[in-house]
Design a protein around this motif. Structure first.
Motif, short mmCIF file in Angstrom:
data_model
loop_
_atom_site.label_atom_id
_atom_site.label_comp_id
_atom_site.label_asym_id
_atom_site.label_seq_id
_atom_site.Cartn_x
_atom_site.Cartn_y
_atom_site.Cartn_z
N GLU A 81 -64.53 -40.47 55.13
CA GLU A 81 -63.60 -41.25 54.53
C GLU A 81 -63.65 -41.31 52.95
N GLU A 82 -64.95 -41.67 52.54
CA GLU A 82 -65.12 -41.69 51.16
C GLU A 82 -64.75 -40.37 50.55
N ILE A 83 -65.17 -39.13 51.24
CA ILE A 83 -64.90 -37.64 50.76
C ILE A 83 -63.60 -37.65 50.39
N ASP A 84 -62.80 -38.18 51.57
CA ASP A 84 -61.27 -37.90 51.51
C ASP A 84 -60.60 -38.85 50.16
N ASN A 85 -61.05 -40.02 50.11
CA ASN A 85 -60.59 -41.09 49.06
C ASN A 85 -61.01 -40.46 47.55
N MET A 86 -62.17 -39.92 47.52
CA MET A 86 -62.51 -39.01 46.23
C MET A 86 -61.75 -38.06 45.98
N THR A 87 -61.34 -37.21 47.13
CA THR A 87 -60.40 -35.95 46.72
C THR A 87 -59.08 -36.42 46.41
N LYS A 144 -68.18 -49.41 45.26
CA LYS A 144 -68.67 -50.07 46.44
C LYS A 144 -68.84 -49.23 47.75
N ALA A 145 -68.26 -48.22 47.71
CA ALA A 145 -68.30 -47.49 48.99
C ALA A 145 -69.25 -46.75 48.86
N ARG A 146 -69.82 -46.28 47.68
CA ARG A 146 -71.07 -45.51 47.77
C ARG A 146 -72.34 -46.57 48.06
N LYS A 147 -72.43 -47.68 47.69
CA LYS A 147 -73.27 -48.75 48.05
C LYS A 147 -73.27 -48.88 49.56
N GLN A 148 -72.21 -48.97 50.10
CA GLN A 148 -72.07 -49.10 51.64
C GLN A 148 -72.75 -47.99 52.21
N LEU A 149 -72.46 -46.66 51.68
CA LEU A 149 -72.84 -45.44 52.44
C LEU A 149 -74.44 -45.38 52.04
N GLY A 150 -74.73 -45.89 51.09
CA GLY A 150 -76.52 -45.92 50.93
C GLY A 150 -76.87 -46.68 51.95
N GLU A 151 -76.39 -47.89 52.26
CA GLU A 151 -77.15 -48.67 53.29
C GLU A 151 -76.75 -48.00 54.64
#
Length: 194
Positions: A105-111, A61-68
């Motif tokens: 934030e997404e990088i931190d979550n993925m880490t 979901k976060a990746r989709k938001q990042l895409g937008e």
């Protein structure tokens, strides 16, 4: 290399009729798997698996938001290239800051997710690494059972042969008793005639 040596030793022991090595290997496997206690670990593994699945869904979901956000940023950059006024530059700056913040934030979550997955895997790996491979033990157990089945079959065959021999001896004994009684009777008759 240790595995083939262990299997060779087990085969040699089974061939010699010395199965104490096989039994001790089975006992060792039982102790290892009892100590590992997979039943008690399952709830933790289930929770970890569920949290990994949840994190994966959240990440999608976060990746989709990042895409937008990235599309919006590209539009803002194009707009800024075409129209260089103060509002456009301000909008571009806000859009850049927001997008970069979401990426971070997404990088931190993925880490965090990666560290959690790696930690769970390493913990499980270390626990499993200490356990004896059940496949090898089951193979040895199967050979042991098959060897014992062969011994039982040999003993049953020998017992049948002995029973047949015993029956033959009983029949011979019965014939000899009849012959002996007949000879005793003949002897008594011969003694009376004299």
């Amino acid at each position: 290399m240790t595995t083939s040596t262990s299997t060779t030793t087990s085969n040699t022991n089974a061939g010699n009729g010395n199965n104490s090595g096989d039994l001790s290997a089975l006992q060792s496997a039982l102790q290892s798997w009892s100590a590992f206690n997979l039943t008690d670990r399952r709830p933790h593994l289930d929770n970890t698996a569920q949290s990994l699945l949840d994190a994966k869904e959240t990440s999608l979901k976060a990746r989709k938001q990042l895409g937008e956000l990235t599309k919006n940023l590209k539009r803002a950059v194009k707009s800024a290239e075409n129209d260089m006024n103060k509002d456009t530059v301000t909008n571009l700056a806000v859009s850049c800051k927001s997008t970069i913040k979401r990426y971070q934030e997404e990088i931190d979550n993925m880490t965090r997710r990666c560290k959690s997955s790696e930690g769970s895997f390493v913990q499980l790996y270390h626990s499993l690494h200490e356990c004896v491979d059940p496949a090898m033990i089951m193979e040895d157990a199967l050979r042991l059972v098959e060897g014992r089945d062969g011994q039982v079959n040999n003993l049953l065959t020998a017992m049948e042969e002995l029973n047949d021999e015993l029956e033959g001896m009983r029949e011979e004994n019965g014939r000899l008793e009849v012959d002996l009684e007949e000879r005793e009777r003949e002897l008594k008759e011969a003694t009376r005639m004299e």
